[in-house]
Structures are given as C-alpha cells and as structure tokens.
Design a protein around this motif. Structure first.
Motif, mmCIF file in Angstrom:
data_model
loop_
_atom_site.group_PDB
_atom_site.id
_atom_site.type_symbol
_atom_site.label_atom_id
_atom_site.label_comp_id
_atom_site.label_asym_id
_atom_site.label_seq_id
_atom_site.Cartn_x
_atom_site.Cartn_y
_atom_site.Cartn_z
ATOM 1 N N LYS A 113 -46.082 -31.230 -41.391
ATOM 2 C CA LYS A 113 -46.501 -31.067 -42.787
ATOM 3 C C LYS A 113 -47.020 -29.659 -43.036
ATOM 4 C CE LYS A 113 -45.889 -33.307 -45.192
ATOM 5 N NZ LYS A 113 -44.931 -33.996 -45.936
ATOM 6 N N ILE A 114 -47.744 -29.116 -42.045
ATOM 7 C CA ILE A 114 -48.340 -27.793 -42.206
ATOM 8 C C ILE A 114 -47.286 -26.710 -42.027
ATOM 9 C CG2 ILE A 114 -50.101 -26.264 -41.239
ATOM 10 C CD1 ILE A 114 -51.579 -28.713 -40.337
ATOM 11 N N ALA A 115 -46.143 -27.063 -41.433
ATOM 12 C CA ALA A 115 -45.083 -26.098 -41.119
ATOM 13 C C ALA A 115 -45.524 -25.157 -40.009
ATOM 14 C CB ALA A 115 -44.651 -25.302 -42.348
ATOM 15 N N LEU A 118 -38.735 -25.954 -38.410
ATOM 16 C CA LEU A 118 -37.308 -25.653 -38.582
ATOM 17 C C LEU A 118 -36.787 -25.956 -39.974
ATOM 18 C CD1 LEU A 118 -36.118 -26.939 -35.142
ATOM 19 C CD2 LEU A 118 -36.047 -24.586 -35.970
ATOM 20 N N TRP A 119 -37.421 -26.932 -40.645
ATOM 21 C CA TRP A 119 -36.934 -27.323 -41.964
ATOM 22 C C TRP A 119 -37.314 -26.312 -43.031
ATOM 23 C CZ3 TRP A 119 -40.861 -28.340 -45.587
ATOM 24 C CH2 TRP A 119 -42.157 -28.392 -45.052
ATOM 25 N N ALA A 123 -50.845 -18.557 -32.800
ATOM 26 C CA ALA A 123 -50.240 -17.258 -32.483
ATOM 27 C C ALA A 123 -48.730 -17.316 -32.674
ATOM 28 C CB ALA A 123 -50.585 -16.872 -31.048
ATOM 29 N N ALA A 124 -48.090 -18.370 -32.133
ATOM 30 C CA ALA A 124 -46.636 -18.485 -32.249
ATOM 31 C C ALA A 124 -46.218 -18.589 -33.712
ATOM 32 C CB ALA A 124 -46.152 -19.713 -31.471
ATOM 33 N N THR A 125 -46.979 -19.382 -34.501
ATOM 34 C CA THR A 125 -46.624 -19.611 -35.897
ATOM 35 C C THR A 125 -46.714 -18.324 -36.709
ATOM 36 O OG1 THR A 125 -47.531 -21.820 -35.647
ATOM 37 C CG2 THR A 125 -47.130 -21.074 -37.873
ATOM 38 N N SER A 144 -44.878 -18.722 -45.749
ATOM 39 C CA SER A 144 -45.763 -19.893 -45.698
ATOM 40 C C SER A 144 -45.949 -20.367 -44.256
ATOM 41 C CB SER A 144 -45.227 -21.005 -46.592
ATOM 42 O OG SER A 144 -44.556 -21.967 -45.841
ATOM 43 N N ILE A 145 -44.939 -20.159 -43.407
ATOM 44 C CA ILE A 145 -45.129 -20.462 -41.982
ATOM 45 C C ILE A 145 -46.216 -19.546 -41.420
ATOM 46 C CG2 ILE A 145 -44.046 -20.526 -39.709
ATOM 47 C CD1 ILE A 145 -41.407 -21.064 -41.034
#
Lengths: 474, 100
Positions: free
Chosen positions: A216-218, A224-225, A277-279, A301-302
């Motif tokens: 939900k938070i992406a 991926l979506w 960190a990855a996001t 937004s990610i």
C-alpha cells in the motif's frame, strides 16, 4: 450489546451516505447527475462535522476492542476527508471521461474513504484486513474505470494482480500471528510478544503482514505496480492512490507495529531502515529518465515512501510525530501537483512531458503551482516538504542511523534534479503552440489553498506540530 | 494421528503452490485461481490454529476472508472481461502498453 453511536458516527454516516449516493445515481435524471459531485462533497463535509464532534481526549475501544477511536485516528481521518474532497474537485475537469458512470465513480470514492477511515482506527488484524480490502477494491475498479482505454484496463489488471498477491501475504501473516497469540487482537499479540518466547513463525507472520502493508505504501520490493498504475489510471484516482492510500498504509503500519509489536522494535526498525534506503534510491533514480509526468510522479511517490519508512524506523513516538508532519506536508504538496497535472492533462491532451514545454507562457498560474509543488516535494526551504524531510532525518539521527540520513540527503539532490528538469521545460523551453488557458474558479481556489498550505507549513510549523503532539502522545 | 503440524505443512504447501502459480502462469484466470489458493492456504492455517487454541476467533476470520475473496474474484473477472473484450486476450504478457 449496544452500538456506541457517538464514536462510530463518522463511519456509520459514511456507510449511510454510500447508500444515498447509490439511490441518487439510480433515481436522478441523467441531466442532473452532474451535480453528484456536490452530494459527495456534502457527505464529506458532514463526516468532517461528525469527526469534529468527537474531539475529546483519550482512546475509546469499540466493537469487542477491535476499533480504536483516539486523537491519532481523528487526526488522520481529517486528513483522509481532506484528500477525498480535493479528489472530488479534480474529477470536475475530468468528468467528461466518466460520463454516464459518474455516480458509480463517486460511490467508489466514498467506499474508498470508508476503508481509509476504518484503517485509521484498526486495533485488530481482522479490522485491518477488512479496511485494507475495502480501500483496495474500490481503487482496483477506479483504476480500470476508463474501460475503453487499453492503458487504464492494464493499470487496473496489474494493480489487481499485485494487490491480491500482497493480500495473500497479509492474510497468511495474519494466520501465523493468530497461531502465535491465539487471538487477532493487537493487545493479545503484544502480550504474547512481551511474554515470549517468540518462535520463528511469529516473526514470519509479522514480516508477512508488513509486506502486505508495504504494498500500500509502495515500498521496495512491493513497488512494481506503481509506475504502470500511475501512468494508466485516471489522474484523480492516481492522486487518491498517491496521497490517501499511502497515508492509510502508513497509519495502519504504525498502528500494527506500535500497537501489536513494540517489543519487536529491534527487528522491525532494522527491516524498515533497510527498505527505506532501497526505496528512496529506487524511486529517485528511476524517476530521472521518465518522459511521462504521471510515471515520474509514480517514481517520486516511491521515493517519498522511503522517507516515511525512515521516520518509522526510528521506532519512537517522536518518529511517528515526524512521519505525521511529513504526511501533512506530502498531502498539500502532492495534491497541489496532482490538481495541476489533472488540469494540464485535460488542456494539453496528454501527460507526456514534452507537452509541458513552455507551460509558463500558456498558463502562468498552473506553471507556478507546479513550480512550488515540485520544490516542496524535493525538499527546498522554506516549503512544507523541506520541514517534513528535516524532521524525519532528525529522528533518524537520534536513532543513530547516520548512513540512512546520508542516503536521504543524497536523494534530496537526485530528486531536485528531475523536478528541476520539468521546471526547466515549463519556464525555458519554447511552447508547441501559443494558445493560453485558464483554470475554473473552483480549481483556482482549491489550488491556491493548497499552495498557501505548502508555504505556511514551510514557515510556521508550530500550530500543526502542537496538534500532532496532542494527537500522537498517548 | 493428524496434528497441527500436518495442517500447517499442507497450508504452507498450498501457499507456495499459489505463489509459484502467480509467478509462472500467464493467463489472467489462472492467476486469479492461484490467488484463491493462497487465500485458502491462510484459511486452512486459521482453522487449524483455531482448533489448536480451542477458540472460535480464527474460524470467524475465515468467514470474512471467504467473503472478501469472493469480492476480489468478482472484480478480477470483471477486469478479465474488459481485457477479453477490448484487447482480445487474456494473456498478461500481451498486455503491456505501459513501458518506460
């Protein structure tokens, strides 16, 4: 058992209003259905009044302790109602695409709002599941709402498949947590974690539920979506996804982690810091080569999800306060940008970035709104986004994760680069045509209010901070 | 004697089958079926745990999950019909207009 009406009034009214919208859609003659947006706004307004009527300190547990009404939930319920109201304003220029099915669109918007309202109050895994699915199902249908456009159908399908997959993780995690604690209630789960010993299946259950909410938070790796759905879905729906759905996910995650697993903080703060960190890196690096504004906003937004996770990874009350401020700043900045993009998309006939060339000459107000909104999203002082990022990073420093703060700071620079590329297009490049256009009065007023919010939060933080302190402190 | 462990192993297997199915199958209907398998894996685990704990909470949750899963499939099939009508395909690999 009696139903405690005053504490459930907002949700019960939202249920009733969904039926009213359904009846209005069926009974009103086609020519008058254009007024349904006013019905929706009226419903949101009454919800807000009922919510204000609940403004009493302390928490109230309802329905077998499954539903918790406290200042924290009220704060975010107000934010959700505001988001939905701006989305309704966005559907005005967009309405001609929805012609003939406008009534059902507003009905779905209201069910999504109900889902978010429930999510703000969850205190039980079952309630969490139901609120999440109510919100997500409405969004699946709304994403595929332009049913003659292949891109919208594709967006709906991708969202549905990946969303259901994450729901699968969520329910399986719920089952494992139930097996560990013997109850789906947050208090019982917290008690079981406190008493210990904590078997691996409990840890696995907690991580699976976090994965379901991460979708939900992406957050990476459940992102991926995002780019595809953002590009293909109708713009007002994307705004709801980007602000409403993300905020609801963060609130539910906060409720779960702090309500059910505070003793596991050593585990989940590290998981969240890694994901954060990855996001941030994925979202901001992915945004650079984009040529479509909605896709760019998807990646951005990610990136913002990364900062939100950074705040939560502090694992403290003050971290939640920073995240709350960040969410309000994100609400004003991102909705301003999306409102501008909806209008620009209608007038320019496309969401491709090429169309934004020379926008400042065609619609100075719209270009200025995007300018301020983008700078706030990037985190430039003295705008709301800067203060949000500052608070979140301060909390990360307090928790001793300097490496994460460094990554966050680098990402501010990266995001500034791609936002400035769009701003350069709008202000320096030559427009494809010299036709000008204006916004209607409703959009102008709404956009001005949001931009005022961006500036105000950037300069005067005290009233909001005080409100957040009252809301978050138990 | 069949105990909790047997049910949990079966449920984990079902979950894995559903997960692998979603990743390998390309037909929308098969993907929806695999999602159902994942939900039912969770249902089985809930019921098994409810029996082990001797309370009804888990069984109540299962009723809700079944209902929600039915709603999920309804939306999924509606989108599958849109795909079949507008794009004349049910293969997810052929539906990719959105690319960077």
């Amino acid at each position: 058992m009696t139903i405690p009406l005053p504490w459930l009034s907002v949700e019960l009214f939202a249920c009733a209003w969904i039926l009213v919208l359904l009846a209005a859609d069926l009974l009103l003659p086609e020519a008058r259905k254009a007024s349904l947006w006013l019905w929706t706004l009226a419903g949101l307004g009454i919800c807000a009044i009922l919510l204000a009527g609940q403004a009493i300190a302390g928490g109230h547990h309802l329905i077998q302790q499954m539903f918790l009404v406290d200042p924290f939930s009220r704060f975010f319920k107000a934010l959700f109602l505001g988001t939905a109201a701006v989305v309704v304003v966005m559907t005005r220029p967009f309405g001609r695409h929805l012609a003939g099915r406008l009534g059902a669109f507003y009905l779905l918007l209201f069910t999504a709002v109900l889902g978010m309202l429930v999510l703000a109050s969850v205190h039980d895994l079952l309630m969490l599941f139901l609120g999440l699915e109510l919100l997500t199902f409405s969004l699946y249908i709304m994403a595929a709402y332009l049913r003659t456009e292949a891109r919208s159908i594709e967006a709906g399908m991708k969202y549905l498949i990946l969303g259901s997959l994450s729901s699968g993780f969520l329910v399986y995690g719920m089952a494992l947590l139930y097996g560990f604690a013997g109850s789906t209630h947050f208090e019982a789960i917290r008690h079981a974690f406190e008493v210990g010993p904590v078997p691996p299946i409990a840890v696995a259950g907690l991580l699976l539920v976090m994965a379901g909410l991460g979708f939900k938070i992406a957050a990476v790796p459940f992102h991926l979506w995002v780019p595809d759905v953002y590009e293909g879905a109708p713009t007002p729906v994307v705004a709801l996804l980007s602000v409403g759905s993300k905020t609801a996910g963060v609130v539910a995650l906060t409720r779960l982690l702090f309500g059910a697993a505070p003793t596991m903080a050593g585990l989940w703060t590290n998981v969240l810091a890694g994901l954060s960190a990855a996001t941030m890196l994925y979202g901001n690096l992915g945004a650079i080569p984009q040529t479509n504004i909605k896709r760019l906003l998807g990646y951005s937004s990610i990136g913002h999800a990364g900062y939100l996770l950074m705040g939560l990874s502090a694992g403290s009350q003050s971290g939640v306060e920073a995240v709350s401020f960040y969410l309000v700043a994100y609400f004003v900045s991102n909705l301003a940008v999306f409102l501008a993009v909806t209008w620009a998309g209608e007038q320019l006939g496309s969401d491709e970035l090429e169309q934004y060339n020379g926008l400042s000459k065609r619609s100075p107000f719209l270009a200025a709104a995007l300018f301020i909104g983008f700078l706030s999203l990037a985190g430039v002082p003295p705008l709301a986004g800067f203060v949000g990022k500052l608070f979140v990073m301060l909390r990360a420093v307090e928790s001793g994760r300097l490496w994460l703060v460094a990554i966050g700071a680098v990402n501010v620079a990266i995001s500034l680069y791609y936002y400035l590329m769009v701003i350069k297009r709008m202000y320096l490049d030559a427009p494809p045509t010299s036709t000008t256009f204006r916004l209607d009065r409703l959009a102008t007023v709404t956009l001005s209010l949001l931009l005022l919010g961006v500036l105000w939060l950037g300069i005067v933080q005290e009233p909001l901070v005080r409100q957040i302190l009252v809301s978050v402190r138990p | 004697m069949i105990g909790l462990a047997h049910y949990l192993v079966l449920s984990a297997l079902l979950f894995a089958i559903g997960l692998i199915g979603i990743m390998t199958r390309r037909n929308v209907l098969m993907i929806l079926l695999c999602i159902e398998i994942m939900f039912n894996a969770a249902n089985l685990a809930f019921v098994a745990f409810a029996k082990a704990w001797g309370n009804l909470d888990g069984q109540v949750v299962v009723f809700f999950i079944i209902t929600v899963a039915a709603a999920e499939v309804t939306v999924g099939l509606a989108i599958a019909i849109l795909l079949a009508r507008q794009l004349k395909t049910l293969n997810v690999d052929e539906v990719s207009f959105l690319k960077w």
